[in-house]
Motif scaffolding. Structure first.
Motif, PDB file in Angstrom:
ATOM      1  N   ASP A   1     -13.931 -57.603   9.578  1.00 13.38           N
ATOM      2  CA  ASP A   1     -14.859 -58.230   8.525  1.00 13.38           C
ATOM      3  C   ASP A   1     -16.329 -57.375   8.603  1.00 13.38           C
ATOM      4  O   ASP A   1     -17.000 -57.178   7.598  1.00 13.38           O
ATOM      5  CB  ASP A   1     -15.192 -59.531   9.036  1.00 13.38           C
ATOM      6  N   VAL A   2     -16.699 -56.896   9.884  1.00 17.47           N
ATOM      7  CA  VAL A   2     -17.807 -56.126  10.161  1.00 17.47           C
ATOM      8  C   VAL A   2     -17.629 -54.977  10.900  1.00 17.47           C
ATOM      9  O   VAL A   2     -16.958 -54.848  12.080  1.00 17.47           O
ATOM     10  CB  VAL A   2     -18.728 -57.071  10.867  1.00 17.47           C
ATOM     11  N   ILE A   3     -18.168 -53.721  10.381  1.00 19.36           N
ATOM     12  CA  ILE A   3     -17.930 -52.516  11.314  1.00 19.36           C
ATOM     13  C   ILE A   3     -19.413 -52.066  11.656  1.00 19.36           C
ATOM     14  O   ILE A   3     -20.243 -51.892  10.771  1.00 19.36           O
ATOM     15  CB  ILE A   3     -17.267 -51.344  10.527  1.00 19.36           C
ATOM     16  N   LEU A   4     -19.736 -51.875  12.783  1.00 16.55           N
ATOM     17  CA  LEU A   4     -20.825 -51.037  13.298  1.00 16.55           C
ATOM     18  C   LEU A   4     -20.523 -49.765  13.522  1.00 16.55           C
ATOM     19  O   LEU A   4     -19.997 -49.434  14.348  1.00 16.55           O
ATOM     20  CB  LEU A   4     -21.834 -51.794  14.636  1.00 16.55           C
TER      21      LEU A   4
ATOM     22  N   ARG B   1     -23.845 -59.540   8.551  1.00 17.88           N
ATOM     23  CA  ARG B   1     -23.753 -61.330   8.366  1.00 17.88           C
ATOM     24  C   ARG B   1     -22.517 -61.540   9.141  1.00 17.88           C
ATOM     25  O   ARG B   1     -21.671 -62.389   8.864  1.00 17.88           O
ATOM     26  CB  ARG B   1     -23.293 -61.353   6.943  1.00 17.88           C
ATOM     27  N   CYS B   2     -22.475 -61.288  10.640  1.00 21.45           N
ATOM     28  CA  CYS B   2     -21.598 -61.424  11.354  1.00 21.45           C
ATOM     29  C   CYS B   2     -21.495 -63.225  11.706  1.00 21.45           C
ATOM     30  O   CYS B   2     -22.653 -63.703  11.741  1.00 21.45           O
ATOM     31  CB  CYS B   2     -21.738 -60.759  12.787  1.00 21.45           C
ATOM     32  N   LYS B   3     -20.444 -63.585  11.629  1.00 21.01           N
ATOM     33  CA  LYS B   3     -20.373 -65.163  12.048  1.00 21.01           C
ATOM     34  C   LYS B   3     -19.064 -65.532  12.794  1.00 21.01           C
ATOM     35  O   LYS B   3     -18.147 -64.589  12.923  1.00 21.01           O
ATOM     36  CB  LYS B   3     -20.175 -65.775  10.369  1.00 21.01           C
ATOM     37  N   PRO B   4     -19.114 -66.620  13.332  1.00 14.49           N
ATOM     38  CA  PRO B   4     -17.919 -67.118  14.297  1.00 14.49           C
ATOM     39  C   PRO B   4     -16.633 -66.996  13.479  1.00 14.49           C
ATOM     40  O   PRO B   4     -16.298 -67.236  12.148  1.00 14.49           O
ATOM     41  CB  PRO B   4     -18.516 -68.367  14.552  1.00 14.49           C
ATOM     42  N   GLY B   5     -15.774 -66.214  14.004  1.00 14.22           N
ATOM     43  CA  GLY B   5     -14.454 -66.116  13.489  1.00 14.22           C
ATOM     44  C   GLY B   5     -14.172 -64.745  12.853  1.00 14.22           C
ATOM     45  O   GLY B   5     -13.117 -64.439  12.632  1.00 14.22           O
ATOM     46  N   ASP B   6     -15.077 -63.940  12.569  1.00  8.31           N
ATOM     47  CA  ASP B   6     -15.112 -62.587  12.121  1.00  8.31           C
ATOM     48  C   ASP B   6     -14.398 -61.834  13.081  1.00  8.31           C
ATOM     49  O   ASP B   6     -14.648 -61.790  14.243  1.00  8.31           O
ATOM     50  CB  ASP B   6     -16.497 -62.095  11.789  1.00  8.31           C
ATOM     51  N   ASN B   7     -13.743 -60.917  12.635  1.00  8.25           N
ATOM     52  CA  ASN B   7     -13.171 -59.564  13.255  1.00  8.25           C
ATOM     53  C   ASN B   7     -14.307 -58.627  13.172  1.00  8.25           C
ATOM     54  O   ASN B   7     -14.661 -58.116  11.976  1.00  8.25           O
ATOM     55  CB  ASN B   7     -11.986 -59.061  12.891  1.00  8.25           C
ATOM     56  N   VAL B   8     -14.651 -57.922  14.206  1.00 10.44           N
ATOM     57  CA  VAL B   8     -15.867 -57.059  14.366  1.00 10.44           C
ATOM     58  C   VAL B   8     -15.218 -55.795  14.992  1.00 10.44           C
ATOM     59  O   VAL B   8     -14.736 -56.102  15.995  1.00 10.44           O
ATOM     60  CB  VAL B   8     -16.874 -57.389  14.897  1.00 10.44           C
TER      61      VAL B   8
ATOM     62  N   VAL C   1     -13.619 -49.515  -1.819  1.00 11.14           N
ATOM     63  CA  VAL C   1     -14.880 -50.323  -1.764  1.00 11.14           C
ATOM     64  C   VAL C   1     -14.491 -51.085  -3.139  1.00 11.14           C
ATOM     65  O   VAL C   1     -14.939 -52.255  -2.995  1.00 11.14           O
ATOM     66  CB  VAL C   1     -15.766 -49.323  -2.365  1.00 11.14           C
ATOM     67  N   VAL C   2     -13.936 -50.814  -4.017  1.00 11.73           N
ATOM     68  CA  VAL C   2     -13.738 -51.550  -5.314  1.00 11.73           C
ATOM     69  C   VAL C   2     -12.682 -52.799  -5.128  1.00 11.73           C
ATOM     70  O   VAL C   2     -12.990 -53.968  -5.623  1.00 11.73           O
ATOM     71  CB  VAL C   2     -13.231 -50.938  -6.380  1.00 11.73           C
ATOM     72  N   THR C   3     -11.553 -52.468  -4.765  1.00 13.06           N
ATOM     73  CA  THR C   3     -10.488 -53.262  -4.603  1.00 13.06           C
ATOM     74  C   THR C   3     -10.671 -54.265  -3.369  1.00 13.06           C
ATOM     75  O   THR C   3     -10.146 -55.652  -3.571  1.00 13.06           O
ATOM     76  CB  THR C   3      -8.997 -52.539  -4.399  1.00 13.06           C
ATOM     77  N   LYS C   4     -11.294 -54.108  -2.466  1.00 15.46           N
ATOM     78  CA  LYS C   4     -11.768 -54.881  -1.195  1.00 15.46           C
ATOM     79  C   LYS C   4     -13.116 -55.524  -1.502  1.00 15.46           C
ATOM     80  O   LYS C   4     -13.486 -56.358  -0.466  1.00 15.46           O
ATOM     81  CB  LYS C   4     -11.483 -54.149  -0.007  1.00 15.46           C
ATOM     82  N   ARG C   5     -13.723 -55.368  -2.390  1.00 16.18           N
ATOM     83  CA  ARG C   5     -15.259 -55.454  -2.702  1.00 16.18           C
ATOM     84  C   ARG C   5     -16.157 -55.598  -1.369  1.00 16.18           C
ATOM     85  O   ARG C   5     -16.685 -56.401  -0.951  1.00 16.18           O
ATOM     86  CB  ARG C   5     -15.212 -57.214  -3.105  1.00 16.18           C
ATOM     87  N   LEU C   6     -16.205 -54.299  -0.874  1.00 18.05           N
ATOM     88  CA  LEU C   6     -16.734 -53.995   0.294  1.00 18.05           C
ATOM     89  C   LEU C   6     -18.164 -53.749   0.257  1.00 18.05           C
ATOM     90  O   LEU C   6     -18.703 -53.513  -1.087  1.00 18.05           O
ATOM     91  CB  LEU C   6     -16.039 -52.688   1.085  1.00 18.05           C
ATOM     92  N   THR C   7     -18.947 -54.240   1.127  1.00 18.94           N
ATOM     93  CA  THR C   7     -20.464 -53.673   1.367  1.00 18.94           C
ATOM     94  C   THR C   7     -20.715 -52.492   2.151  1.00 18.94           C
ATOM     95  O   THR C   7     -20.305 -52.641   3.330  1.00 18.94           O
ATOM     96  CB  THR C   7     -21.216 -54.820   1.645  1.00 18.94           C
ATOM     97  N   VAL C   8     -21.204 -51.337   1.817  1.00 14.59           N
ATOM     98  CA  VAL C   8     -21.687 -50.405   2.689  1.00 14.59           C
ATOM     99  C   VAL C   8     -22.969 -50.289   2.561  1.00 14.59           C
ATOM    100  O   VAL C   8     -23.748 -50.084   1.740  1.00 14.59           O
ATOM    101  CB  VAL C   8     -20.950 -48.973   2.059  1.00 14.59           C
ATOM    102  N   THR C   9     -23.798 -50.331   3.805  1.00 13.39           N
ATOM    103  CA  THR C   9     -24.998 -50.402   3.959  1.00 13.39           C
ATOM    104  C   THR C   9     -25.372 -49.784   5.476  1.00 13.39           C
ATOM    105  O   THR C   9     -24.579 -49.279   5.936  1.00 13.39           O
ATOM    106  CB  THR C   9     -25.523 -52.063   3.916  1.00 13.39           C
TER     107      THR C   9
ATOM    108  N   ALA D   1     -11.609 -55.101   6.004  1.00 15.31           N
ATOM    109  CA  ALA D   1     -11.061 -56.422   5.317  1.00 15.31           C
ATOM    110  C   ALA D   1     -11.569 -56.626   4.022  1.00 15.31           C
ATOM    111  O   ALA D   1     -12.652 -56.055   3.647  1.00 15.31           O
ATOM    112  CB  ALA D   1     -11.097 -57.570   6.328  1.00 15.31           C
ATOM    113  N   VAL D   2     -11.091 -57.503   3.274  1.00 11.59           N
ATOM    114  CA  VAL D   2     -11.423 -58.189   1.983  1.00 11.59           C
ATOM    115  C   VAL D   2     -13.146 -58.637   2.089  1.00 11.59           C
ATOM    116  O   VAL D   2     -13.056 -59.319   3.259  1.00 11.59           O
ATOM    117  CB  VAL D   2     -10.765 -58.852   1.211  1.00 11.59           C
ATOM    118  N   GLU D   3     -13.786 -58.130   1.399  1.00 10.76           N
ATOM    119  CA  GLU D   3     -15.138 -58.567   1.577  1.00 10.76           C
ATOM    120  C   GLU D   3     -15.854 -58.040   2.742  1.00 10.76           C
ATOM    121  O   GLU D   3     -16.847 -58.635   3.609  1.00 10.76           O
ATOM    122  CB  GLU D   3     -15.183 -60.135   1.476  1.00 10.76           C
TER     123      GLU D   3
END
Length: 332
Positions: free
Chosen positions: A217-220, A143-150, A259-267, A236-238
């Motif tokens: 925000d996004v890690i590949l 879900r990369c969007k403008p302004g994200d740190n990747v 994962v819990v405190t930062k509400r991370l998605t691992v996929t 980052a958070v989320e």
């Protein structure tokens, strides 16, 4: 079929093992199914899954050709009975489940895209596997969007060079890891705000400093187990961590508090084994969102080297050395 021979030269895997197991052979030219086309191959991309298949670690999915090669560019020379939207004579680049190291390859019609204006056949052959993979993982799952740190790991791989350019074109702030200072600088030339030499620098600490503690925000990630804990630390958070390969192992123990405190998605995901219908949805999205960037020259495949078709073993040796930046392509 028109002007198509009955036999063709292919590169087959004689037995699981090293690059020397790749050999030229003669096989019948395949016939396209109802919703398939036959492509006279001008160039074929070389990818890490080809190497893994040759090593015996990544068998082709059921029904796919045992010939390696997941992407080609060339001319459509025959159509299946139910094909629409593709014509004989079209110059296309196509995503395959296998069979690309050959003079002719069968491709599902929905997975054929027109060669973008201004690109050579060699450049076009370097598109499908990496661009489809990056789109579905960075932009759909991540879900990369403008302004994200990747953060892109393996920044000078075929996937990495594609991901850096697309994320930067999308308005993201891109960090990339690579295995040398030279490669780190190459990542920056492609659009990364910072290339990080993972052999001498701590990407977690550097990114925390650079983002005032926020993280990315996004890690590949294509490393897997060896990077999992550090990826969760730098997220980052989320944040969204997307895993596409496990070159650094498939088993890891982590503390779930990140994962819990930062509400991370691992996929994560793989592409090759998906159905044609699923891949066609990716192809449509790539055609709409990425092809205009290619035509406009804002994004371009990075081709490090080409090899004649018969020298596929040398191409695999280069792939395994990791001494390349971008894609390796076989030419007919």
């Amino acid at each position: 079929m028109t002007a198509v021979p009955s036999e063709m030269t292919v590169i087959e895997i004689a037995a699981p093992g090293g690059p020397e197991q790749l050999r030229c052979a003669v096989r019948p030219v395949p016939r396209p199914g109802a919703r398939e086309v036959l492509v006279r191959v001008a160039a074929a991309g070389v990818n890490r899954p080809d190497v893994m298949q040759r090593q015996g670690r990544y068998p082709p999915p059921a029904g796919a050709s045992d010939i390696p090669g997941l992407e080609v560019a060339g001319e459509v020379v025959a159509l299946g009975s139910e094909v629409a939207g593709v014509a004989v004579g079209d110059q296309v680049t196509a995503l395959l489940a296998g069979g690309g190291y050959a003079e002719y390859a069968v491709a599902a019609a929905p997975l054929c895209l027109p060669v973008p204006r201004g690109l050579t056949m060699v450049e076009a052959a370097a598109l499908p596997e990496t661009f489809f993979t990056v789109w579905t993982n960075v932009f759909e799952r991540g879900r990369c969007k403008p302004g994200d740190n990747v953060l892109i790991h393996g920044g000078t791989s075929g996937i990495g060079t594609t991901a850096i350019q697309l994320a930067a074109a999308w308005g993201a702030r891109v960090y990339a890891t690579a295995g040398s200072d030279e490669k780190a600088r190459a990542c920056e030339r492609l659009g990364a705000v910072r290339g990080i030499n993972y052999r001498t620098q701590d990407f977690v600490e550097l990114i925390r400093q650079d983002t005032a503690g926020k993280g990315v925000d996004v890690i590949l990630d294509m490393v897997g187990a060896d990077y999992l804990d550090r990826n969760l630390q730098v997220a980052a958070v989320e944040g969204r961590l997307v895993i596409i390969s496990m070159l650094g192992g498939s088993r890891a123990e982590i503390k779930l508090n990140h994962v819990v405190t930062k509400r991370l998605t691992v996929t994560g995901s793989t592409l090759r084994a998906r159905s044609v219908e699923e891949k066609a949805a990716v192809a449509d999205a790539v055609r709409s969102n990425v092809w205009p960037l290619l035509v406009a020259g804002r994004v371009r495949p990075v081709v490090h080297a080409t090899f004649p078709f018969a020298e596929a073993a040398a191409a695999h040796q280069l792939m395994e050395s990791s001494n390349h930046i971008g894609k390796i392509v076989l030419t007919m």
